[in-house]
Design a protein around this motif. Structure first.
Motif, PDB file in Angstrom:
ATOM      1  N   GLU A 129       0.290 -16.046 -12.558  1.00 30.56           N
ATOM      2  CA  GLU A 129      -0.442 -15.037 -11.785  1.00 30.56           C
ATOM      3  C   GLU A 129      -0.424 -15.345 -10.298  1.00 30.56           C
ATOM      4  N   LEU A 130      -0.540 -16.613  -9.942  1.00 34.64           N
ATOM      5  CA  LEU A 130      -0.568 -16.993  -8.534  1.00 34.64           C
ATOM      6  C   LEU A 130       0.701 -16.558  -7.804  1.00 34.64           C
ATOM      7  N   VAL A 131       1.830 -16.592  -8.520  1.00 35.81           N
ATOM      8  CA  VAL A 131       3.110 -16.208  -7.927  1.00 35.81           C
ATOM      9  C   VAL A 131       3.346 -14.703  -8.063  1.00 35.81           C
ATOM     10  N   LEU A 132       2.924 -14.148  -9.208  1.00 37.73           N
ATOM     11  CA  LEU A 132       3.261 -12.770  -9.532  1.00 37.73           C
ATOM     12  C   LEU A 132       2.384 -11.742  -8.821  1.00 37.73           C
ATOM     13  N   SER A 133       1.129 -12.077  -8.564  1.00 41.83           N
ATOM     14  CA  SER A 133       0.192 -11.088  -8.005  1.00 41.83           C
ATOM     15  C   SER A 133       0.671 -10.476  -6.683  1.00 41.83           C
ATOM     16  N   PRO A 134       1.099 -11.288  -5.698  1.00 46.65           N
ATOM     17  CA  PRO A 134       1.570 -10.640  -4.459  1.00 46.65           C
ATOM     18  C   PRO A 134       2.829  -9.815  -4.665  1.00 46.65           C
ATOM     19  N   VAL A 135       3.678 -10.214  -5.611  1.00 46.55           N
ATOM     20  CA  VAL A 135       4.894  -9.443  -5.893  1.00 46.55           C
ATOM     21  C   VAL A 135       4.540  -8.086  -6.506  1.00 46.55           C
ATOM     22  N   ILE A 136       3.629  -8.103  -7.484  1.00 43.62           N
ATOM     23  CA  ILE A 136       3.180  -6.855  -8.107  1.00 43.62           C
ATOM     24  C   ILE A 136       2.476  -5.974  -7.077  1.00 43.62           C
ATOM     25  N   GLY A 137       1.680  -6.606  -6.215  1.00 48.10           N
ATOM     26  CA  GLY A 137       1.011  -5.846  -5.159  1.00 48.10           C
ATOM     27  C   GLY A 137       2.005  -5.171  -4.235  1.00 48.10           C
ATOM     28  N   ALA A 138       3.031  -5.906  -3.824  1.00 57.29           N
ATOM     29  CA  ALA A 138       4.046  -5.333  -2.936  1.00 57.29           C
ATOM     30  C   ALA A 138       4.802  -4.207  -3.625  1.00 57.29           C
ATOM     31  N   ALA A 139       5.092  -4.373  -4.920  1.00 59.41           N
ATOM     32  CA  ALA A 139       5.788  -3.326  -5.666  1.00 59.41           C
ATOM     33  C   ALA A 139       4.911  -2.082  -5.802  1.00 59.41           C
ATOM     34  N   THR A 140       3.617  -2.291  -6.079  1.00 55.97           N
ATOM     35  CA  THR A 140       2.692  -1.162  -6.151  1.00 55.97           C
ATOM     36  C   THR A 140       2.592  -0.462  -4.805  1.00 55.97           C
ATOM     37  N   GLY A 141       2.532  -1.241  -3.727  1.00 53.66           N
ATOM     38  CA  GLY A 141       2.498  -0.657  -2.389  1.00 53.66           C
ATOM     39  C   GLY A 141       3.757   0.124  -2.075  1.00 53.66           C
ATOM     40  N   ALA A 142       4.910  -0.393  -2.506  1.00 56.57           N
ATOM     41  CA  ALA A 142       6.168   0.319  -2.278  1.00 56.57           C
ATOM     42  C   ALA A 142       6.158   1.677  -2.971  1.00 56.57           C
ATOM     43  N   VAL A 143       5.671   1.706  -4.219  1.00 58.31           N
ATOM     44  CA  VAL A 143       5.581   2.970  -4.955  1.00 58.31           C
ATOM     45  C   VAL A 143       4.573   3.903  -4.275  1.00 58.31           C
ATOM     46  N   THR A 144       3.461   3.325  -3.807  1.00 59.44           N
ATOM     47  CA  THR A 144       2.450   4.122  -3.105  1.00 59.44           C
ATOM     48  C   THR A 144       3.024   4.732  -1.838  1.00 59.44           C
ATOM     49  N   GLY A 145       3.704   3.916  -1.053  1.00 58.41           N
ATOM     50  CA  GLY A 145       4.279   4.404   0.199  1.00 58.41           C
ATOM     51  C   GLY A 145       5.362   5.443  -0.007  1.00 58.41           C
ATOM     52  N   ALA A 146       6.073   5.361  -1.131  1.00 59.32           N
ATOM     53  CA  ALA A 146       7.183   6.276  -1.375  1.00 59.32           C
ATOM     54  C   ALA A 146       6.766   7.555  -2.076  1.00 59.32           C
ATOM     55  N   THR A 147       5.692   7.485  -2.899  1.00 58.83           N
ATOM     56  CA  THR A 147       5.335   8.641  -3.728  1.00 58.83           C
ATOM     57  C   THR A 147       3.884   9.084  -3.575  1.00 58.83           C
ATOM     58  N   GLY A 148       2.995   8.214  -3.075  1.00 60.05           N
ATOM     59  CA  GLY A 148       1.570   8.517  -2.996  1.00 60.05           C
ATOM     60  C   GLY A 148       0.812   8.163  -4.262  1.00 60.05           C
ATOM     61  N   VAL A 149       1.500   7.726  -5.315  1.00 62.11           N
ATOM     62  CA  VAL A 149       0.881   7.370  -6.596  1.00 62.11           C
ATOM     63  C   VAL A 149       0.886   5.852  -6.743  1.00 62.11           C
ATOM     64  N   PHE A 150      -0.213   5.289  -7.258  1.00 59.57           N
ATOM     65  CA  PHE A 150      -0.332   3.824  -7.246  1.00 59.57           C
ATOM     66  C   PHE A 150      -0.729   3.231  -8.594  1.00 59.57           C
ATOM     67  N   VAL A 151      -0.196   3.806  -9.671  1.00 58.31           N
ATOM     68  CA  VAL A 151      -0.526   3.284 -11.004  1.00 58.31           C
ATOM     69  C   VAL A 151       0.518   2.303 -11.536  1.00 58.31           C
ATOM     70  N   ILE A 152       1.735   2.389 -11.040  1.00 58.93           N
ATOM     71  CA  ILE A 152       2.831   1.534 -11.504  1.00 58.93           C
ATOM     72  C   ILE A 152       3.289   0.646 -10.363  1.00 58.93           C
ATOM     73  N   PRO A 153       3.400  -0.675 -10.592  1.00 58.69           N
ATOM     74  CA  PRO A 153       3.141  -1.425 -11.828  1.00 58.69           C
ATOM     75  C   PRO A 153       1.721  -1.995 -11.935  1.00 58.69           C
ATOM     76  N   ALA A 154       0.791  -1.529 -11.095  1.00 60.15           N
ATOM     77  CA  ALA A 154      -0.535  -2.153 -11.032  1.00 60.15           C
ATOM     78  C   ALA A 154      -1.280  -2.093 -12.357  1.00 60.15           C
ATOM     79  N   VAL A 155      -1.320  -0.912 -12.995  1.00 57.11           N
ATOM     80  CA  VAL A 155      -2.127  -0.757 -14.213  1.00 57.11           C
ATOM     81  C   VAL A 155      -1.633  -1.657 -15.344  1.00 57.11           C
ATOM     82  N   PRO A 156      -0.326  -1.635 -15.706  1.00 61.24           N
ATOM     83  CA  PRO A 156       0.118  -2.549 -16.768  1.00 61.24           C
ATOM     84  C   PRO A 156      -0.119  -4.019 -16.428  1.00 61.24           C
ATOM     85  N   TYR A 157       0.051  -4.371 -15.161  1.00 65.72           N
ATOM     86  CA  TYR A 157      -0.147  -5.763 -14.772  1.00 65.72           C
ATOM     87  C   TYR A 157      -1.603  -6.187 -14.924  1.00 65.72           C
TER      88      TYR A 157
END
Length: 244
Positions: A129-157
């Protein structure tokens, strides 16, 4: 006449999105942006969602006693969300509307697949988790910035972190709140938010009405059946956006 029908579509969308939020506890921005993107730019749809999403998710985030422990645990993910949203915001607000719509369709289909097939990520160990959390956060932010939706990958994670039920609700609320704030800052920086801020505030009213109706319906319907209908609807909407 066209303006009246446009306003009616926005009000109906937020009423439905609030209803879904009231029954399932999630889905307001996802439903609203997905439906509104059928009649307007995804950037404008995301802007209208900002205030309803912020208010409802702030309530969800602060509705339990575990806010501080969750914040201490998830802060690297939250920082990643800000970074990813800022880095990819140009897709949503620039001249890439078709790419944003395609990305939105993909995200809705992925989210629907997780819901309909009841997919779950394997449990995430503390060390990972210590390594993965910022990566998942950045991926969620990328999806948010590109689409406005922020459920993937945050919710499954977040579901894979082993939170208790009430803690998971708060953790999801925190992720959605931070994503909304990051989205709002990004939209404000491009001038999109200022032009539609009052409309976003007005959209809060039907969203709250829909939530109240959804809260009452939740006590009378089978949640599992409603979730299947909800995710099937998202799958159809995502497929339609991709076909466009």
């Amino acid at each position: 006449m066209q303006l009246d029908s446009h306003i009616a579509a926005i009000l109906a969308t937020f009423l439905l999105a609030g209803f879904v939020k009231g029954v399932t506890g999630l889905g307001l921005p996802t439903v609203a942006i997905g439906l509104l993107s059928l009649v307007m730019r995804p950037a404008d749809a995301a802007t209208l969602v900002v205030i309803p999403s912020l208010v409802t998710n702030l309530w969800q985030m602060t509705s339990g006693p575990a806010l501080r422990p969750i914040a201490r645990r998830l802060w690297p993910m939250m920082l990643g969300i800000f970074a990813g949203t800022w880095a990819f915001g140009g897709v949503l607000t620039g001249s890439h509307a078709s790419a944003a719509i395609t990305g939105l369709g993909v995200v809705l289909l992925l989210y629907a697949a997780f819901g309909l097939l009841r997919l779950r990520l394997p449990h995430v160990a503390t060390r990972t988790e210590l390594v993965l959390s910022p990566v998942i956060g950045a991926a969620t932010g990328a999806v948010t910035g590109a689409t406005g939706v922020f459920v993937i990958p945050a919710v499954p994670y977040l579901q894979a972190l082993g939170f208790e039920r009430d803690e998971l609700v708060q953790a999801l609320g925190m992720s959605f709140t931070v994503s909304t704030i990051a989205l709002a800052i990004m939209l404000a920086g491009t001038g999109t938010l200022g032009a539609l801020a009052l409309s976003s505030l007005a959209a809060l009213i039907p969203a709250l009405i829909g939530m109240e109706i959804g809260n009452r319906v939740r006590k009378r319907v089978e949640p599992t059946l409603f979730r299947k209908i909800f995710f099937a609807g998202l799958a159809l909407l995502g497929a339609h956006l991709l076909l466009r």
